[in-house]
Design an enzyme around this catalytic site. Structure first.
Site, PDB file in Angstrom:
ATOM      1  N   GLN A 396       0.665  -1.097  -0.037  1.00  0.00           N
ATOM      2  CA  GLN A 396      -0.030   0.058  -0.104  1.00  0.00           C
ATOM      3  C   GLN A 396       0.748   1.312  -0.101  1.00  0.00           C
ATOM      4  OE1 GLN A 396      -2.095  -0.901   3.748  1.00  0.00           O
ATOM      5  NE2 GLN A 396      -3.969  -1.264   2.743  1.00  0.00           N
ATOM      6  N   HIS A 400      -0.477   7.568   7.630  1.00  0.00           N
ATOM      7  CA  HIS A 400      -1.467   7.897   8.437  1.00  0.00           C
ATOM      8  C   HIS A 400      -1.136   9.327   9.237  1.00  0.00           C
ATOM      9  CE1 HIS A 400      -1.663   3.367   8.279  1.00  0.00           C
ATOM     10  NE2 HIS A 400      -2.936   3.650   8.284  1.00  0.00           N
ATOM     11  N   LYS A 484     -15.663   8.676   5.298  1.00  0.00           N
ATOM     12  CA  LYS A 484     -14.416   8.315   4.147  1.00  0.00           C
ATOM     13  C   LYS A 484     -14.844   8.944   2.727  1.00  0.00           C
ATOM     14  CE  LYS A 484     -15.575   3.880   2.635  1.00  0.00           C
ATOM     15  NZ  LYS A 484     -15.112   2.659   2.239  1.00  0.00           N
TER      16      LYS A 484
END
Ligand SMILES: [Zn+2]
Ligand SMILES: [Zn+2]
Length: 661
Positions: A396, A400, A484
């Site tokens: 990925q 964060h 989101k």
């Protein structure tokens, strides 16, 4: 005692439409009648209706006030009802053509539908049988059979399907709750089904059975193997024709095929299914993407971190990932030490939470942005694996962001900026976004304070508006831990791919007890934002290959220029050209095979290399190269150094971007 019979009068009910307008109708009105009351044209286009958020048949009576959205082909739920009805139509046709055939499940999928069927001992449905099935489906469509919904008791359902020897259906019914079971009937075909469906079969005008494959009943290899028939249908013949052309083109662009031709990646059964091996050229491509993103992230004040590929089981118990991925995980890794257990990491977030916790944090450090190209491992059934898009190990482009509730909007704007820069550099001009918010009627199931949710939801909506991004807002789609924003790109063939995501999280900071000291000298909990613009490198590269058909933009091409000496005599000069280009950071190689130059040009065109440089006597003498651009455009002879400078400039312009936040 006198019995007074009151004939109940039909009440009026209020129907609210998506634009907020309200109309009154008689109780028991159907969505189709509502559509007719608005315009005959609309009535022809609607396929189903969303009634209080649930998709209903157009012909189902509405008995109370409701919010109604009429669903057309453009709406996913509309297409879904259409293709689900098409699965029934195919089943009806099969029932006529193959008496005794038994049915498993037959859902709509993203493009079309399938039905799992058991045609009976020794009967095989082959591709050569497809035209007869299609013909029968069109016949049944022309008959305009009404599709009727009926509630049925569990006992009656078991009886009905047992009498027909539909053992798969009986198994399904036995798992259902009495009082919730419905059937749908058209002509002589009845299916156990929740719906929703089209009013009648005549909506389905163009049909194509696409393929047949084996599929175990309920995905269990110990159960019988059924035949899964895939099909697609459209309301117009022209739409089917266009779809079939697109499908042909998609086959040519299949990333698994191009990945092999261009030597980008490979799989080996010795390494294991679903574990891609990045070959040198594929690695070049991936590293260029990573470098580009790293450079952007650096300018947006991200800090790069590196964490291990495994973590102690307790870490994932704390994060909650063990509960989610534990049973689908690979086996734990045990060390010689008693009781020690590690798991392959399914997510990078827990590791980043521990980095946050490595020091006491102050509000002055926020937002803290930790980025990692982190490889994670998740178990996928072998039948589900697919090239680079469904794998068991993937990387990925993760980061964060730890911030205060007030910083959420600013961070969304910045991440959106990064995503736009990437999409632009990669020629994805067509993309859509979806904002997933809470279900306003069921706020209890979400973690985090009301105040923070309101702030974050408003922040996302406002950030999209400020960026001029048209985003679809979907209520009830948020995760329990936060709202989101997802990005979907449309590739060159118009197919939609889910890519990047930005996700607010109130859960992990709670579970890991993350804190910072505020300006008030008190402890506060930060908000965490997960974001991955590409999603995963594997999936993104797959999408990029299919979008570009392997013709990558110059800045990304694994080989930017190939030097083709016209004869052996010029090999030495060709090597000199490659060396010079490499000094200018241009990825170049030489094709010194003992082949005619025409053959070399053809072969390297197929490799989609942006520049072909032919060198012979004249070029060697004058320190020149004769330049052919991908696609056969002849640019003539130019000085080697000029060519190098031109390429450097071209790449620079492509990667040029401006930060607006
Ligand atoms: Zn059904
Ligand atoms: Zn995360």
């Amino acid at each position: 005692m006198a019995i007074v019979r009151v004939r109940r009068m039909k009440n009026m009910i209020k129907i609210t439409f998506p634009d907020g307008s309200v109309r009154e109708y008689k109780e028991g009105i159907t969505s189709l009648e509502i559509a007719e009351s608005i315009s005959p044209r609309l009535a022809q286009e609607v396929l189903a209706a969303s009634v209080n958020g649930e998709t209903w048949d157009l012909t189902r009576p509405i008995g109370h006030d409701a919010t109604v959205k009429l669903l057309k082909w453009e709406d996913e739920e509309g297409r879904h009802a259409y293709w689900h009805s098409s699965a029934h139509l195919m089943a009806e046709a099969l029932q006529e053509l193959y008496p005794g055939i038994k049915f498993g499940i037959g859902p709509a999928i993203e493009n079309g539908f399938y039905y799992d069927v058991d045609p009976g001992e020794g009967v095989v449905i082959k591709e050569s049988d497809f035209p007869a099935i299609e013909k029968k489906m069109l016949e049944l469509s022309a008959a305009k059979e009404e599709i009727r919904r009926q509630s049925i008791s569990k006992a009656d359902a078991v009886k009905m399907f047992s009498e027909r020897n539909e053992n798969y259906k009986v198994e399904l019914i036995n798992e259902l709750q009495d009082g919730t079971i419905t059937t749908y009937t058209q002509g002589s075909f009845t299916d156990l089904c929740r719906g929703p469906h089209l009013p009648n079969t005549s909506y389905i005008k163009a049909v194509k059975i696409l393929s047949a494959a084996g599929a175990y009943w309920r995905g269990d290899e110990k159960r019988p193997q059924l035949t899964r028939l895939y099909g697609i249908t459209f309301p117009k013949k022209k739409m089917l024709d266009e779809y079939l052309v697109m499908l042909e083109e998609a086959k040519k662009r299949d990333h698994r095929k191009i990945g092999k031709e261009l030597e980008l990646f490979a799989f080996s059964s010795n390494v294991g299914a679903g574990l891609p091996l990045w070959l040198p050229k594929g690695t070049q491509l991936r590293l260029r993407l990573e470098d580009f993103l790293k450079k952007i992230q650096n300018e947006f004040d991200y800090q790069q971190v590196i964490t291990p590929h495994i973590g102690a089981k307790q870490l994932y118990v704390t994060s909650g990932h063990y509960a989610k991925y534990g049973k689908d995980s690979f086996q734990p890794i045990h060390t010689p030490e008693e009781g020690e257990e590690f798991l392959l990491k399914p997510m990078n977030c827990p590791h980043h939470c521990e980095i946050y916790k490595a020091f006491p944090r102050s509000y002055k450090e926020l937002p803290l942005r930790l980025a990692e190209f982190g490889t994670v491992y998740r178990y996928e059934q072998s039948g589900e694996l697919h090239g680079l898009t469904r794998v068991r190990g993937f990387t990925q482009d993760d980061a964060h962001i730890f911030c205060t509730p007030d910083q959420v909007k600013g961070e969304f704007l910045k991440v959106m900026d990064i995503i736009f820069i990437l999409f632009k550099a990669l020629n994805f001009e067509n993309f859509e976004a979806q904002i997933s918010l809470r279900d306003p009627n069921d706020k209890d199931k979400y973690i985090g304070s009301e105040e923070n949710w309101e702030k974050a939801e408003a922040a996302i909506v406002e950030a999209c508006a400020e960026k001029g991004l048209k985003a679809k807002v979907v209520l009830g789609e948020a995760a329990f831990y936060g709202p989101k924003l997802d990005f979907m790109v449309k590739d060159a063939l118009g197919r939609r791919w889910q890519l990047g995501t930005i996700q607010v999280d109130y859960n992990l900071p709670e579970r890991f007890e993350l804190e910072y000291t505020g300006a008030d000298n008190q402890k506060h909990r930060p908000v965490m934002i997960h974001r991955a613009p590409f999603g995963s490198m594997e999936r993104f590269v797959a999408v990029l290959i299919e979008h570009t058909a392997g013709k990558f933009p110059l800045w990304l091409a694994p080989t930017q220029a190939v030097v083709l000496p016209v004869s052996e005599k010029h090999n030495e000069y060709a090597q000199h050209v490659v060396k010079t280009l490499k000094k200018h950071e241009i990825r170049a190689e030489v094709d010194d095979r003992n082949e005619k130059v025409g053959r070399k040009i053809r072969d390297n065109e197929l490799k989609r290399i942006p520049y072909l440089l032919v060198v012979g006597e004249k070029e060697a003498e004058n320190e020149e190269v004769s330049v052919r651009k991908q696609g056969g455009i002849d640019l003539g002879s130019i000085k080697l150094l000029t060519f190098a400078q031109n390429v450097t400039q071209e790449v620079k312009e492509m990667m040029n971007w401006e930060r607006t936040n």
